[in-house]
Structures are given as structure tokens and as C-alpha cells.
Design an enzyme around this catalytic site. Structure first.
Site, PDB file in Angstrom:
ATOM      1  N   HIS A 155      39.088  62.212 -25.636  1.00  0.00           N
ATOM      2  CA  HIS A 155      40.280  61.522 -25.140  1.00  0.00           C
ATOM      3  C   HIS A 155      40.201  61.386 -23.613  1.00  0.00           C
ATOM      4  CE1 HIS A 155      44.811  60.889 -24.923  1.00  0.00           C
ATOM      5  NE2 HIS A 155      44.525  61.229 -23.693  1.00  0.00           N
ATOM      6  N   GLU A 156      39.812  62.480 -22.950  1.00  0.00           N
ATOM      7  CA  GLU A 156      39.726  62.438 -21.482  1.00  0.00           C
ATOM      8  C   GLU A 156      38.586  61.534 -21.025  1.00  0.00           C
ATOM      9  OE1 GLU A 156      42.921  64.794 -21.593  1.00  0.00           O
ATOM     10  OE2 GLU A 156      42.147  63.532 -20.001  1.00  0.00           O
ATOM     11  N   GLY A 213      45.062  68.725 -21.003  1.00  0.00           N
ATOM     12  CA  GLY A 213      43.924  68.017 -20.419  1.00  0.00           C
ATOM     13  C   GLY A 213      44.440  66.997 -19.434  1.00  0.00           C
ATOM     14  N   HIS A 252      39.548  58.086 -20.764  1.00  0.00           N
ATOM     15  CA  HIS A 252      40.252  57.785 -19.506  1.00  0.00           C
ATOM     16  C   HIS A 252      39.262  57.385 -18.416  1.00  0.00           C
ATOM     17  CE1 HIS A 252      44.508  58.624 -20.142  1.00  0.00           C
ATOM     18  NE2 HIS A 252      44.243  59.773 -20.697  1.00  0.00           N
ATOM     19  N   CYS A 292      49.605  61.596 -24.814  1.00  0.00           N
ATOM     20  CA  CYS A 292      48.970  61.463 -23.498  1.00  0.00           C
ATOM     21  C   CYS A 292      50.035  61.531 -22.413  1.00  0.00           C
ATOM     22  CB  CYS A 292      48.240  60.125 -23.413  1.00  0.00           C
ATOM     23  SG  CYS A 292      47.429  59.828 -21.841  1.00  0.00           S
ATOM     24  N   LEU A 293      49.732  62.256 -21.372  1.00  0.00           N
ATOM     25  CA  LEU A 293      50.691  62.387 -20.268  1.00  0.00           C
ATOM     26  C   LEU A 293      50.951  61.037 -19.592  1.00  0.00           C
ATOM     27  CD1 LEU A 293      49.302  65.702 -18.776  1.00  0.00           C
ATOM     28  CD2 LEU A 293      51.343  65.425 -20.181  1.00  0.00           C
ATOM     29  N   GLN A 321      44.307  59.725 -13.875  1.00  0.00           N
ATOM     30  CA  GLN A 321      45.731  59.808 -14.218  1.00  0.00           C
ATOM     31  C   GLN A 321      46.590  60.198 -13.013  1.00  0.00           C
ATOM     32  OE1 GLN A 321      44.728  62.270 -17.984  1.00  0.00           O
ATOM     33  NE2 GLN A 321      46.722  61.374 -18.456  1.00  0.00           N
TER      34      GLN A 321
HETATM   35  O1  K2U Z   1      45.277  62.666 -21.179  1.00  0.00           O
HETATM   36  C1  K2U Z   1      46.129  63.493 -21.468  1.00  0.00           C
HETATM   37  O2  K2U Z   1      47.327  63.415 -21.176  1.00  0.00           O
HETATM   38  C2  K2U Z   1      45.638  64.678 -22.222  1.00  0.00           C
HETATM   39  C3  K2U Z   1      46.484  65.159 -23.352  1.00  0.00           C
HETATM   40  C4  K2U Z   1      45.542  66.077 -24.064  1.00  0.00           C
HETATM   41  C5  K2U Z   1      45.252  65.696 -25.436  1.00  0.00           C
HETATM   42  C6  K2U Z   1      45.278  64.386 -25.872  1.00  0.00           C
HETATM   43  C7  K2U Z   1      44.957  64.107 -27.185  1.00  0.00           C
HETATM   44  C8  K2U Z   1      44.601  65.108 -28.046  1.00  0.00           C
HETATM   45  C9  K2U Z   1      44.576  66.392 -27.588  1.00  0.00           C
HETATM   46  C10 K2U Z   1      44.901  66.691 -26.289  1.00  0.00           C
HETATM   47  C11 K2U Z   1      47.677  65.965 -22.847  1.00  0.00           C
HETATM   48  O3  K2U Z   1      47.340  66.763 -21.751  1.00  0.00           O
HETATM   49  S1  K2U Z   1      48.247  67.042 -24.082  1.00  0.00           S
HETATM   50  C12 K2U Z   1      49.238  66.120 -25.025  1.00  0.00           C
HETATM   51  C13 K2U Z   1      50.569  65.896 -24.382  1.00  0.00           C
HETATM   52  C14 K2U Z   1      51.001  64.616 -24.217  1.00  0.00           C
HETATM   53  C15 K2U Z   1      52.229  64.374 -23.625  1.00  0.00           C
HETATM   54  C16 K2U Z   1      53.015  65.433 -23.201  1.00  0.00           C
HETATM   55  C17 K2U Z   1      52.567  66.728 -23.365  1.00  0.00           C
HETATM   56  C18 K2U Z   1      51.341  66.981 -23.952  1.00  0.00           C
HETATM   57 ZN    ZN Z   2      45.503  60.878 -21.939  1.00  0.00          ZN
END
Ligand code: K2U
Ligand code: ZN
Length: 172
Positions: free
Chosen positions: A136-137, A46, A140, A94-95, A51
Site C-alpha cells: 500500500h505504501e 504506515g 503511494h 488510508c490517512l 503524504q
Molecule cells: O497510507 C496510509 O495511510 C497507511 C495506512 C496503513 C494501511 C493501509 C492499508 C492496509 C493496512 C495498513 C494507515 O496508516 S492505517 C489505516 C488507517 C486509515 C485511516 C485512519 C487510520 C488508520
Molecule cells: Zn495510504
């Protein structure tokens, strides 16, 4: 399409409240495509536009990237219409909050309305990881990170770790 760099906390830009989209046009679809490419590059499932430094109410998600099948979904101006009282706890990452993982409890089931990439209004009933990821998104879009849901102590430890990692990245 372009891979855009993903902002990492602490960064005041991640605290912005994103503005609603007023036209679903080719320019917005290019942003959505850049978001999807940037999300895949970072191994995410996501990503919110803020971001990558674009405070617009746009999210992309792809929860079923099985064996290279890419099926990115865009959620434009998403609104939660209903959320269950029942909660579900997932370990979130979270990325924009690298190397930090912790449990967050959120409503287990939600009903949401959004515009798709053609500008058509869609309704979604979600549970499980889809419900968690969308919430979660959507956090943001309000300038909220998942660490803001943690205890004061855990959040301050996380922020100190992020500040140190950012200093090391910037000074090399
Ligand atoms: O905001 C984001 O970075 C989205 C998360 C998606 C997600 C967050 C919480 C619960 C479920 C999904 C990332 O795309 S996926 C998680 C992640 C974080 C760091 C590195 C790789 C993947
Ligand atoms: Zn996030």
C-alpha cells in the site's frame, strides 16, 4: 521532531512519482522522525513521505504499537524483488483517503529490499498485514492510492465523497 499535516485526496501532489533518496543523512533521518510522529498522531500504522508533501521514496511503518511501545521502521528506496501469485484480500484505509474503507487484493507474500535509517541494505520477507501495508505504501511512491484498485464505479463514488468532504472542511 514535528507533526506534519497529511495531504488528503483529491490532491494532485498525491499523484507524484516520488524520487529516489541519494543520501541517507541526518536531514533524511529528521524527515523520517517527522513522518513517524505524524503517523502516530493520526493513529496510522504506515505513512509514505509523499503524504506529508515530500515526494521522496521513504516509508515508515509500525505495525506493533502495543500498549505505547513505539517501534517505527523506515524503508528507504524500497524495491519488491518477488511477489507470490497467490493473493490476499484486506480491507484497506488510508490517512490520505479519510472515511473510505474497501477490500483490495494484493500478492499475499513478498520479498523486498530497502535501505534502513542507517543506510544499510536490508532484505524483508513479508506476508499478512506487513505485506499488504508495505505494498500500500509503495503504491503511494508511484502516486497510486488504494481506491485506484477499486472498480470504476466504486472509485468515482469514493472521489465524489472525498471532494464533498474536502469542500466542507475548506468552507467550514
Ligand atoms: O497510507 C496510509 O495511510 C497507511 C495506512 C496503513 C494501511 C493501509 C492499508 C492496509 C493496512 C495498513 C494507515 O496508516 S492505517 C489505516 C488507517 C486509515 C485511516 C485512519 C487510520 C488508520
Ligand atoms: Zn495510504
Amino acid at each position: 521532531m514535528a507533526i506534519r499535516s497529511i495531504l488528503t485526496a483529491p490532491d494532485p501532489r498525491l499523484k507524484a512519482v516520488s524520487t529516489p533518496v541519494d543520501a541517507v543523512d541526518d536531514g533524511l533521518r529528521r524527515l523520517i522522525d517527522d513522518m513517524a510522529e505524524s503517523m502516530y498522531e493520526a493513529d496510522g500504522i504506515g505513512l509514505a513521505a509523499v503524504q506529508i508533501g515530500e515526494p521522496k521514496r521513504v516509508i515508515v511503518m509500525d505495525l506493533d504499537q502495543k500498549s505505547g511501545q513505539k517501534n517505527p521502521r523506515a524503508f528507504i528506496n524500497p524495491k519488491i524483488l518477488w511477489a507470490s501469485e497467490e493473493l490476499a484480500t484486506f480491507e484497506e484505509g488510508c490517512l490520505s483517503v479519510p472515511e473510505i474503507w474497501d477490500e483490495v487484493a494484493r500478492p499475499a507474500r513478498i520479498k523486498a529490499e530497502y535501505l534502513d535509517r542507517e543506510g544499510i541494505t536490508q532484505l524483508l520477507e513479508a506476508d499478512g498485514l506487513l505485506a499488504t501495508c508495505l505494498q500500500h505504501e509503495m503504491d503511494h511512491l508511484q502516486g497510486v492510492l488504494f481506491i485506484d484498485h477499486l472498480s470504476k464505479l466504486k472509485r468515482s463514488i469514493a472521489l465524489r465523497k472525498l471532494q464533498k468532504a474536502k469542500r466542507l472542511r475548506e468552507t467550514g
